[in-house]
Design an enzyme around this catalytic site. Structure first.
Site, PDB file in Angstrom:
ATOM      1  N   HIS A 218      29.523  19.147 -47.147  1.00 12.91           N
ATOM      2  CA  HIS A 218      29.304  19.917 -45.919  1.00 12.91           C
ATOM      3  C   HIS A 218      27.864  19.797 -45.424  1.00 12.91           C
ATOM      4  CE1 HIS A 218      33.300  21.473 -46.610  1.00 12.91           C
ATOM      5  NE2 HIS A 218      33.258  21.908 -45.365  1.00 12.91           N
TER       6      HIS A 218
ATOM      7  N   TYR B  58      29.880  28.508 -37.514  1.00 14.42           N
ATOM      8  CA  TYR B  58      30.881  28.262 -38.557  1.00 14.42           C
ATOM      9  C   TYR B  58      30.174  28.432 -39.892  1.00 14.42           C
ATOM     10  CZ  TYR B  58      34.936  25.788 -40.683  1.00 14.42           C
ATOM     11  OH  TYR B  58      36.052  25.435 -41.398  1.00 14.42           O
TER      12      TYR B  58
END
Length: 104
Positions: free
Chosen positions: A22, A41
């Site tokens: 990520h 997010y």
């Protein structure tokens, strides 16, 4: 702006791999999310249960969970499938959560 939350499950021992992937989020996936109204997010990990808690702020009708037919998303799912609990199509097993409290 709507706020969406959902939970997923990380395979034990995969925190570092999940975090690394990520942190190196593909630019084309980042752009796709932004183009589809995802302005924030965040994903949190409960290390005791391996539960991932995701939160998104989204303008428009849906969030990242509504991009299942996009080839970039499918490629990302394939990339993540070895470290997460997934469905037969490699999408993460994801459970939507109901907001029961919000404070500004």
């Amino acid at each position: 702006m709507q706020r969406l939350a959902f939970k997923m499950k990380l395979n034990p021992g995969q925190k570092e791999a999940y975090t690394k992937r990520h942190n190196e989020l593909w630019p084309e996936l980042h752009a796709l999310l932004k183009e589809n109204g995802v302005s924030e997010y965040s994903i949190f990990l409960d290390e005791e249960t391996h539960t991932l808690f995701a939160f998104q702020k989204v303008s428009g009708a849906g969030g990242s969970q509504d991009l299942a037919s996009n080839e970039i998303v499918k490629k990302w799912w394939d990339f993540m499938a070895d470290i997460m609990e997934t469905n037969p199509d490699n999408s993460p097993v994801s459970v939507s959560l109901e907001e029961v409290f919000y404070m500004e």
